[in-house]
Design a protein around this motif. Structure first.
Motif, PDB file in Angstrom:
ATOM      1  N   ASN A 373       0.912  -1.291  -0.596  1.00  0.00           N
ATOM      2  CA  ASN A 373       0.183   0.000   0.047  1.00  0.00           C
ATOM      3  C   ASN A 373       0.951   1.443  -0.006  1.00  0.00           C
ATOM      4  OD1 ASN A 373      -2.435  -1.607   0.194  1.00  0.00           O
ATOM      5  ND2 ASN A 373      -1.854  -1.476   2.525  1.00  0.00           N
ATOM      6  N   GLY A 374       2.358   1.220  -0.709  1.00  0.00           N
ATOM      7  CA  GLY A 374       2.739   2.393  -0.609  1.00  0.00           C
ATOM      8  C   GLY A 374       3.464   2.356   0.232  1.00  0.00           C
ATOM      9  N   ILE A 375       3.941   1.409   0.949  1.00  0.00           N
ATOM     10  CA  ILE A 375       4.746   1.720   2.505  1.00  0.00           C
ATOM     11  C   ILE A 375       5.834   0.510   1.968  1.00  0.00           C
ATOM     12  CG2 ILE A 375       4.545   1.216   4.556  1.00  0.00           C
ATOM     13  CD1 ILE A 375       3.771   3.864   3.966  1.00  0.00           C
ATOM     14  N   GLN A 376       7.440   0.952   2.217  1.00  0.00           N
ATOM     15  CA  GLN A 376       8.111   0.095   2.546  1.00  0.00           C
ATOM     16  C   GLN A 376       8.065  -0.364   4.010  1.00  0.00           C
ATOM     17  OE1 GLN A 376      10.759  -1.224   0.149  1.00  0.00           O
ATOM     18  NE2 GLN A 376      10.788  -2.418   1.558  1.00  0.00           N
ATOM     19  N   PRO A 377       8.284  -1.432   4.205  1.00  0.00           N
ATOM     20  CA  PRO A 377       8.141  -2.345   5.720  1.00  0.00           C
ATOM     21  C   PRO A 377       9.978  -1.911   6.261  1.00  0.00           C
ATOM     22  CG  PRO A 377       7.005  -3.776   4.023  1.00  0.00           C
ATOM     23  CD  PRO A 377       7.581  -2.557   2.850  1.00  0.00           C
ATOM     24  N   LEU A 378       9.432  -1.698   7.353  1.00  0.00           N
ATOM     25  CA  LEU A 378      10.886  -1.567   8.011  1.00  0.00           C
ATOM     26  C   LEU A 378      11.082  -2.516   9.545  1.00  0.00           C
ATOM     27  CD1 LEU A 378      10.016   1.882   9.106  1.00  0.00           C
ATOM     28  CD2 LEU A 378      11.598   1.554   7.367  1.00  0.00           C
ATOM     29  N   GLN A 379      12.172  -2.831   9.655  1.00  0.00           N
ATOM     30  CA  GLN A 379      12.674  -3.751  10.521  1.00  0.00           C
ATOM     31  C   GLN A 379      13.176  -3.151  11.469  1.00  0.00           C
ATOM     32  OE1 GLN A 379      13.433  -8.270   9.898  1.00  0.00           O
ATOM     33  NE2 GLN A 379      13.767  -6.835   7.227  1.00  0.00           N
ATOM     34  N   MET A 380      14.003  -2.130  11.592  1.00  0.00           N
ATOM     35  CA  MET A 380      14.882  -1.720  12.608  1.00  0.00           C
ATOM     36  C   MET A 380      16.131  -0.419  11.836  1.00  0.00           C
ATOM     37  SD  MET A 380      17.713  -3.550  14.831  1.00  0.00           S
ATOM     38  CE  MET A 380      16.453  -3.599  16.212  1.00  0.00           C
ATOM     39  N   ILE A 381      15.705   0.755  12.571  1.00  0.00           N
ATOM     40  CA  ILE A 381      16.500   1.613  11.748  1.00  0.00           C
ATOM     41  C   ILE A 381      18.093   0.968  12.620  1.00  0.00           C
ATOM     42  CG2 ILE A 381      17.427   3.986  12.638  1.00  0.00           C
ATOM     43  CD1 ILE A 381      14.878   3.672  10.708  1.00  0.00           C
ATOM     44  N   LEU A 382      19.125   1.460  10.988  1.00  0.00           N
ATOM     45  CA  LEU A 382      20.850   1.632  11.726  1.00  0.00           C
ATOM     46  C   LEU A 382      21.352   3.053  12.031  1.00  0.00           C
ATOM     47  CD1 LEU A 382      21.763  -1.743   9.169  1.00  0.00           C
ATOM     48  CD2 LEU A 382      20.158  -1.269  11.512  1.00  0.00           C
ATOM     49  N   PHE A 383      21.689   3.128  13.242  1.00  0.00           N
ATOM     50  CA  PHE A 383      21.766   4.949  13.788  1.00  0.00           C
ATOM     51  C   PHE A 383      23.494   4.259  13.978  1.00  0.00           C
ATOM     52  CE2 PHE A 383      22.449   8.673  16.470  1.00  0.00           C
ATOM     53  CZ  PHE A 383      21.999   9.269  15.930  1.00  0.00           C
ATOM     54  N   VAL A 384      23.898   5.349  13.673  1.00  0.00           N
ATOM     55  CA  VAL A 384      26.028   5.392  13.542  1.00  0.00           C
ATOM     56  C   VAL A 384      25.905   7.451  13.933  1.00  0.00           C
ATOM     57  CG1 VAL A 384      27.789   5.010  12.774  1.00  0.00           C
ATOM     58  CG2 VAL A 384      26.372   3.600  12.286  1.00  0.00           C
ATOM     59  N   ASP A 385      26.324   7.295  15.074  1.00  0.00           N
ATOM     60  CA  ASP A 385      26.896   8.069  15.783  1.00  0.00           C
ATOM     61  C   ASP A 385      28.370   8.341  15.585  1.00  0.00           C
ATOM     62  OD1 ASP A 385      26.394  11.010  16.511  1.00  0.00           O
ATOM     63  OD2 ASP A 385      26.133  10.364  18.918  1.00  0.00           O
ATOM     64  N   GLU A 386      28.515  10.187  15.019  1.00  0.00           N
ATOM     65  CA  GLU A 386      29.931  10.253  14.989  1.00  0.00           C
ATOM     66  C   GLU A 386      31.232   9.449  14.188  1.00  0.00           C
ATOM     67  OE1 GLU A 386      31.682  12.649  17.337  1.00  0.00           O
ATOM     68  OE2 GLU A 386      30.233  12.176  17.251  1.00  0.00           O
ATOM     69  N   ALA A 387      30.018   9.976  13.002  1.00  0.00           N
ATOM     70  CA  ALA A 387      29.769   8.443  11.709  1.00  0.00           C
ATOM     71  C   ALA A 387      30.907   9.071  10.780  1.00  0.00           C
ATOM     72  CB  ALA A 387      28.724   8.123  10.552  1.00  0.00           C
ATOM     73  N   HIS A 388      31.809   9.773  11.010  1.00  0.00           N
ATOM     74  CA  HIS A 388      32.164  10.453  10.670  1.00  0.00           C
ATOM     75  C   HIS A 388      34.703   9.485  10.877  1.00  0.00           C
ATOM     76  CE1 HIS A 388      32.548  13.120  14.888  1.00  0.00           C
ATOM     77  NE2 HIS A 388      34.174  13.129  14.254  1.00  0.00           N
ATOM     78  N   LEU A 389      33.547   8.858  12.306  1.00  0.00           N
ATOM     79  CA  LEU A 389      35.376   8.015  13.013  1.00  0.00           C
ATOM     80  C   LEU A 389      35.263   6.700  11.606  1.00  0.00           C
ATOM     81  CD1 LEU A 389      34.461   7.278  16.237  1.00  0.00           C
ATOM     82  CD2 LEU A 389      36.682   8.931  15.128  1.00  0.00           C
ATOM     83  N   LEU A 390      33.689   5.853  10.736  1.00  0.00           N
ATOM     84  CA  LEU A 390      33.282   5.247  10.166  1.00  0.00           C
ATOM     85  C   LEU A 390      34.153   6.372   8.381  1.00  0.00           C
ATOM     86  CD1 LEU A 390      31.797   4.049  12.304  1.00  0.00           C
ATOM     87  CD2 LEU A 390      30.773   2.790  10.203  1.00  0.00           C
ATOM     88  N   LEU A 391      33.687   7.020   7.925  1.00  0.00           N
ATOM     89  CA  LEU A 391      33.541   7.391   6.922  1.00  0.00           C
ATOM     90  C   LEU A 391      34.702   7.457   6.218  1.00  0.00           C
ATOM     91  CD1 LEU A 391      30.683  10.260   7.157  1.00  0.00           C
ATOM     92  CD2 LEU A 391      30.563   7.568   6.099  1.00  0.00           C
ATOM     93  N   PRO A 392      36.258   8.322   6.693  1.00  0.00           N
ATOM     94  CA  PRO A 392      37.472   7.820   5.834  1.00  0.00           C
ATOM     95  C   PRO A 392      37.583   6.637   5.527  1.00  0.00           C
ATOM     96  CG  PRO A 392      37.327   9.575   8.270  1.00  0.00           C
ATOM     97  CD  PRO A 392      36.078   8.213   8.393  1.00  0.00           C
ATOM     98  N   LYS A 393      36.608   5.650   6.279  1.00  0.00           N
ATOM     99  CA  LYS A 393      37.697   4.012   5.944  1.00  0.00           C
ATOM    100  C   LYS A 393      36.566   3.282   4.356  1.00  0.00           C
ATOM    101  CE  LYS A 393      39.877   4.197   9.787  1.00  0.00           C
ATOM    102  NZ  LYS A 393      41.355   3.770   9.635  1.00  0.00           N
ATOM    103  N   GLU A 394      35.006   4.261   3.894  1.00  0.00           N
ATOM    104  CA  GLU A 394      34.571   4.054   3.562  1.00  0.00           C
ATOM    105  C   GLU A 394      35.148   3.414   2.077  1.00  0.00           C
ATOM    106  OE1 GLU A 394      30.386   3.444   1.553  1.00  0.00           O
ATOM    107  OE2 GLU A 394      31.521   3.112   3.619  1.00  0.00           O
ATOM    108  N   GLY A 395      35.621   4.790   0.866  1.00  0.00           N
ATOM    109  CA  GLY A 395      36.220   4.594   0.089  1.00  0.00           C
ATOM    110  C   GLY A 395      36.732   2.938  -0.013  1.00  0.00           C
TER     111      GLY A 395
END
Length: 496
Positions: A373-395
């Protein structure tokens, strides 16, 4: 029928049954048996040895429960077991169930009251048996109704799971700007609507601090609203094992390669030879976990970064051993907060632990959920605080980028928070501009950006300074400016 337990299980039953006021060792083992029947046995779990105590089936189950257990094991295996198959299955489930009891006993520091209380809670939860693969547990609950969150004080709520969106949210702001209070309020809002979350708290936003009354009030209020479980690392380990073996040799080789590459992406100075050492050691393990992987590397006389990285995770007991770990689905059946602050400035270990968990979720729970019905079901939000610690490794890894693009269809949208908005642009082979990809971006400190960065991240240049508590919001390409929600005053109250 009689079975012989492993030495570990036998010692546990001998030492514990009287302390928890069980009638005998067998009855305590019975509790473990039914716990295993409810949860299932993880793939790769094996009985370590037969050097424990001998118990009779009738002593374990009493007079009335044998037919129930036989039917349950047939149900688990999807066929009628012959006598030999039943004995093997019985011993496997009994052994794993007792390992689960050992884990709970250790988790509550051998406190008989807390141990018994936890078993009662788990019995009341009543997980139902699922057919087919005995490595699975009951699927995660799915939220398939519209979930609305209010971001700014004077704008309409945003339905985060409308079909066609990605729900990727980025939040930026300097310390004291209101970023953290908004993030907590958003998590409180979704919790009130039945959505769970996994909160990677890399700076200890929700640590217990008796010297800070306001922080204590915020923490207690948040935990009460969300019902989330809080885990402070090192002093407490996570009850999961993010390492797992493939069902075939080819699949296992692929997983081993992915694990080695993941370590290579997030660990500094890890070369090709070190990655190869991790890959080969991983492939050799029947039930991989960090303790086993570290021991295997030592036995192979490996030294340097590969052993150092894996051994540190093992020595810190960040994750459970394979024979005592909870299935990922069971762990994620409630909201979870992981406090990484005790790791101090060891950011490499922090981000690698986060990466292992996210990778495990991607690999094991990547089931596409049909739009309803136009809704994408959800199971869980994955929330990363201080994400700048991970992002340099993302490349190098492309982990968050892949999850941000695909996680929504699996019911696992990603939210990221960082002090600097320009941190959301990663560089390298797998570069991703998360601020551009995000359906929702909320920024409290745009003055830290150049005009060109503001145009790229905000969609315009902000000439008027923001007032305290205000934020600029970019939502589906449109720009809004107003006072942002804050947990301390809004308490995650639902939008009208």
């Amino acid at each position: 029928m009689r079975i012989k337990t492993s030495a570990v299980v036998g010692n546990f039953l001998e030492a514990t049954w009287s302390r928890v006021h069980a009638p005998n060792k067998a009855v305590l083992g019975r509790a473990g048996m039914f716990l295993a029947l409810g949860e299932g046995v993880p793939t790769g779990f094996k009985v370590a040895d037969s050097h424990g105590i001998e118990l009779a089936e009738e002593t374990i189950l009493g007079e009335d429960l044998a037919p129930v257990v036989r039917a349950s094991l047939n149900y688990r295996y999807g066929s009628t077991l012959d006598e030999n198959g039943y004995k093997q299955a019985f011993r496997l489930y009994f052994e794993y169930g007792c390992h689960r009891l050992i884990h709970i006993w250790d988790e509550y520091n051998s406190d008989p009251i807390m141990f018994t209380s936890e078993l009662i809670k788990m019995a009341k939860a009543g997980p139902e048996l699922v057919s087919g693969d005995s490595s699975t547990t009951q699927p995660l609950a799915i939220v398939d109704h519209p979930v609305r969150v209010k971001l700014l004080a004077d704008m309409d709520p945003w339905i985060i799971n409308t079909a066609g969106g990605n729900c990727l949210t980025v939040i930026s702001g300097r310390p004291g700007s209101g970023k953290s209070q908004l993030a907590l309020d958003l998590l409180a809002q979704i919790s009130r609507q039945g959505v769970r979350f996994l909160f990677f708290d890399l700076k200890g936003e929700l640590e217990e601090d008796s010297s800070n009354s306001q922080q204590t009030q915020t923490r207690n209020n948040f935990l009460q609203i969300t019902g989330a479980k809080y885990i402070r690392l090192i002093s407490e380990g996570l009850p999961i094992n993010p390492l797992f073996r493939g069902r075939t040799d080819a699949e296992n080789a692929q997983i081993a390669s992915e694990i080695a590459s993941l370590v290579g992406a997030f660990a500094p100075q890890l070369g090709a030879n070190q990655e190869r050492a991790i890959r080969e050691a991983f492939e050799s393990l029947e039930a991989p976990d960090f303790q086993g992987l570290a021991n295997e590397l030592k036995q192979r006389s490996e030294e340097g970064v590969a052993l150092s990285v894996i051994d540190k995770i093992s020595r810190f007991n960040l994750f459970a051993r394979a024979d005592a770990a909870q299935p990922m689905e069971r762990w994620l059946s409630s909201s979870q907060i992981i406090d990484f602050k005790p790791l101090g400035n060891d950011n490499d270990t922090k981000v690698l632990a986060v990466a292992f968990i996210l990778n495990c979720i991607m690999r094991q729970l990547n089931r596409t959920l049909a739009i309803k019905n136009g809704i994408q079901p959800l199971q869980m939000i994955l929330f990363v605080d201080e994400a700048h610690l991970l992002l340099p490794k993302e490349g190098k890894s492309g982990l968050l980028g892949s999850l941000a693009r695909q996680g929504r269809s699996w019911g696992f949208p990603v939210w990221l928070a960082s002090q600097d908005a320009d941190a959301f642009l990663t560089r390298g082979t797998n570069a991703t501009d998360f601020s551009e990809l995000a359906e929702c971006g909320i920024h409290f400190s745009p003055q830290t950006l150049t005009e060109n960065e503001q145009k790229r991240i905000l969609g315009q240049v902000l000439y008027k300074p923001l007032q305290k508590g205000e934020a600029i919001l970019r939502l589906s390409g449109k720009i809004y400016t107003s006072t942002a929600r804050q947990l301390w005053k809004d308490n995650g109250s639902l939008p009208k």
